[in-house]
Design a protein around this motif. Sequence first.
Motif, PDB file in Angstrom:
ATOM      1  N   ILE A   1       0.833  -1.205   0.000  1.00 57.34           N
ATOM      2  CA  ILE A   1       0.000   0.000   0.000  1.00 57.34           C
ATOM      3  C   ILE A   1       0.864   1.250   0.000  1.00 57.34           C
ATOM      4  N   TYR A   2       1.777   1.367   0.987  1.00 57.05           N
ATOM      5  CA  TYR A   2       2.569   2.610   1.047  1.00 57.05           C
ATOM      6  C   TYR A   2       3.596   2.677  -0.073  1.00 57.05           C
ATOM      7  N   PHE A   3       4.106   1.521  -0.502  1.00 56.74           N
ATOM      8  CA  PHE A   3       5.049   1.559  -1.613  1.00 56.74           C
ATOM      9  C   PHE A   3       4.316   1.894  -2.917  1.00 56.74           C
ATOM     10  N   GLY A   4       3.073   1.386  -3.057  1.00 57.13           N
ATOM     11  CA  GLY A   4       2.267   1.749  -4.219  1.00 57.13           C
ATOM     12  C   GLY A   4       1.933   3.225  -4.241  1.00 57.13           C
ATOM     13  N   ALA A   5       1.684   3.799  -3.054  1.00 54.84           N
ATOM     14  CA  ALA A   5       1.402   5.240  -2.973  1.00 54.84           C
ATOM     15  C   ALA A   5       2.621   6.061  -3.370  1.00 54.84           C
ATOM     16  N   ILE A   6       3.821   5.585  -3.007  1.00 60.07           N
ATOM     17  CA  ILE A   6       5.044   6.279  -3.407  1.00 60.07           C
ATOM     18  C   ILE A   6       5.215   6.215  -4.920  1.00 60.07           C
ATOM     19  N   ILE A   7       4.938   5.063  -5.501  1.00 58.71           N
ATOM     20  CA  ILE A   7       5.027   4.920  -6.956  1.00 58.71           C
ATOM     21  C   ILE A   7       4.032   5.845  -7.648  1.00 58.71           C
ATOM     22  N   ASP A   8       2.834   5.979  -7.074  1.00 62.74           N
ATOM     23  CA  ASP A   8       1.827   6.877  -7.659  1.00 62.74           C
ATOM     24  C   ASP A   8       2.332   8.310  -7.746  1.00 62.74           C
ATOM     25  N   LEU A   9       3.185   8.717  -6.815  1.00 63.73           N
ATOM     26  CA  LEU A   9       3.706  10.083  -6.825  1.00 63.73           C
ATOM     27  C   LEU A   9       4.608  10.352  -8.024  1.00 63.73           C
ATOM     28  N   THR A  10       5.116   9.295  -8.652  1.00 61.98           N
ATOM     29  CA  THR A  10       6.018   9.467  -9.796  1.00 61.98           C
ATOM     30  C   THR A  10       5.281   9.435 -11.128  1.00 61.98           C
ATOM     31  N   CYS A  11       3.955   9.347 -11.095  1.00 59.54           N
ATOM     32  CA  CYS A  11       3.184   9.232 -12.340  1.00 59.54           C
ATOM     33  C   CYS A  11       3.200  10.553 -13.117  1.00 59.54           C
ATOM     34  N   LEU A  12       3.407  10.448 -14.424  1.00 60.51           N
ATOM     35  CA  LEU A  12       3.383  11.615 -15.306  1.00 60.51           C
ATOM     36  C   LEU A  12       2.071  11.736 -16.065  1.00 60.51           C
ATOM     37  N   LYS A  13       1.416  10.610 -16.321  1.00 66.55           N
ATOM     38  CA  LYS A  13       0.196  10.634 -17.133  1.00 66.55           C
ATOM     39  C   LYS A  13      -0.810   9.630 -16.594  1.00 66.55           C
ATOM     40  N   TRP A  14      -1.947  10.147 -16.106  1.00 69.77           N
ATOM     41  CA  TRP A  14      -3.011   9.295 -15.591  1.00 69.77           C
ATOM     42  C   TRP A  14      -4.055   9.051 -16.667  1.00 69.77           C
ATOM     43  N   ALA A  15      -4.615   7.850 -16.659  1.00 65.29           N
ATOM     44  CA  ALA A  15      -5.750   7.561 -17.543  1.00 65.29           C
ATOM     45  C   ALA A  15      -7.017   8.133 -16.926  1.00 65.29           C
ATOM     46  N   THR A  16      -8.012   8.395 -17.747  1.00 67.30           N
ATOM     47  CA  THR A  16      -9.312   8.865 -17.269  1.00 67.30           C
ATOM     48  C   THR A  16     -10.388   7.977 -17.864  1.00 67.30           C
ATOM     49  N   ASN A  17     -11.437   7.725 -17.073  1.00 63.07           N
ATOM     50  CA  ASN A  17     -12.527   6.902 -17.579  1.00 63.07           C
ATOM     51  C   ASN A  17     -13.605   7.768 -18.216  1.00 63.07           C
ATOM     52  N   SER A  18     -14.719   7.140 -18.572  1.00 59.92           N
ATOM     53  CA  SER A  18     -15.783   7.871 -19.276  1.00 59.92           C
ATOM     54  C   SER A  18     -16.417   8.948 -18.412  1.00 59.92           C
ATOM     55  N   CYS A  19     -16.280   8.817 -17.095  1.00 58.92           N
ATOM     56  CA  CYS A  19     -16.842   9.827 -16.184  1.00 58.92           C
ATOM     57  C   CYS A  19     -15.808  10.879 -15.797  1.00 58.92           C
TER      58      CYS A  19
END
Length: 540
Positions: A507-525
């Motif tokens: 969980i916390y390591f995944g949250a750290i990885i999320d901080l390095t994201c450059l481009k997020w996908a978006t859904n239909s909403c």
Amino acid sequence: MIALICCLFCKALMATFLKSSITHIERRFGITTSKAGLIDGSFEIGNLLLITLVSHFGAKLHIPRVIGIGCFIMAAGSCKNESGSPMWIYIMMGNILRGIGESPFLPLGITYIDNYAKKGHSPFYVGLLQSLSLTGSISGFLLGSLCARIYVDIGYVDLSIISIKPTDSRWIGAWWLGFIIAGILIILSGVPFFFIPPFQKKTKMESKVPASLSASNTNDRSSQKLNFKNPEQIKDPQELSGYFHSLKCLLSNWNYIIFLTYCLFSYICIIVNLTYLPKYLEQEYGQSISKSNLIFGIIIFPFTGISLFLGGYISRKLKLNIIGTAKFLLICHCCGFVAQTLMLTLNCESRPVAGLTVAYKRNDPQGDLQNISFSECNSDCNCDVNLWDPVCGDDGLTYISPCSAGCKSSAGYGKEMVFHNCSCVEVNNFQSQNSSAHLGECSRTNDCSRKFIYFVVIQSLAQFFYALGYSPGTMLTFMIVEPQLKSLAIGFCSLTLRSIGGLLTPIYFGAIIDLTCLKWATNSCEDQGSCRIYNPISFR
């Protein structure tokens, strides 16, 4: 031994398949890496609910039958296949049920082996058990590799219209298929335990020591054991007060506490590697999840299996005592650490994605800055900034969509589609006048492929050294606790590792990885989905 090996094979198969499919689950349900880590860690929630109680009370019951019941419960947590945004919660609930069923496997199984194996043979049997059951982990990654090549909605959609490949960050494999296969196998593996007797004819204590000896004399049957102080009269183990008394005796043993701390840090590193290394290989070296799982299955884990067996054999051959075992562990981990530090040098260049990692104009150092979605070459195209449909331009740059590349027309169908008259490509490639773009990201350089091979070799070597000390480490637990606390010692160790390491780490390591994201996908909403590309330096 045969029944327990089959059981642990299926358990390892199911566990590693989940870890090999965690990225596909993340993309399927459009969730963040930290939520995917929660799904992975939810297995530990179920395990934590029962592990110490099962370890304490289960040792006084019909051990094989308790393990068999656990197999059936574990299988019940693997046959759910649903899609839709909130349905990831069902996957988490099934994983909790798996954790409940798995709780008696190791603490009761290893205790049963140590009780009835010949004197001095337990380390060998534990090493054999771990190394052979590791074939389940190998099979789990191979199954994960196979399912990752199969499109998630196979049988429901026309595959000819699918324009993405397994190397694409949007590809989702058939993650659900492996759980059904593993669930059936774990049911079959649980059947033999109902036909194994609760006691063997002779225990190793009965064969070596007269029955008239007191418990205190029995405790001194091995010269490798610590000289424990005579504990106060043990209360009835079937009562809850007896459980808390045993737990108090265990936690007052400082040798056990020190060893437990060592195990915790080692376990955290293992969890991080198994859960997120495939994602790292995809982002750093451009390898598909399928290929990463294949590498785990046919190269890294076989090295680990050989090492587990070898560690148990060395411990038995050298007849290591407590100090000898501790020194052996220290040497193994120092060698593994030295090998793993070499991987810091094996980094590839950043993926050249226009507007994210590099500027749109390569030959203009004063031009567009990074993380700028639009440029002069596509300012009139009205591109969707949230779209992720990457194309590779003839200029060697990856663009987040044909629109962002300024493409005006297209030709072809499906995976063979080509886009033409791309104004942004033309700006960077003005000398050759090639202004086309193809579906998918640009491929990595040959130098990056070579570094990936080096990475696999060094990673295999590091895992070999780390695993060499696993079997002696397990037996060290038996050397530093009272004989009647062996099962509880293993169970409490599992409780600590899984509550702090297994549950929280993803969980916390995944949250750290999320901080390095450059481009997020978006859904239909227009809600945030999974990450498409990470900052390579921050991720590394």
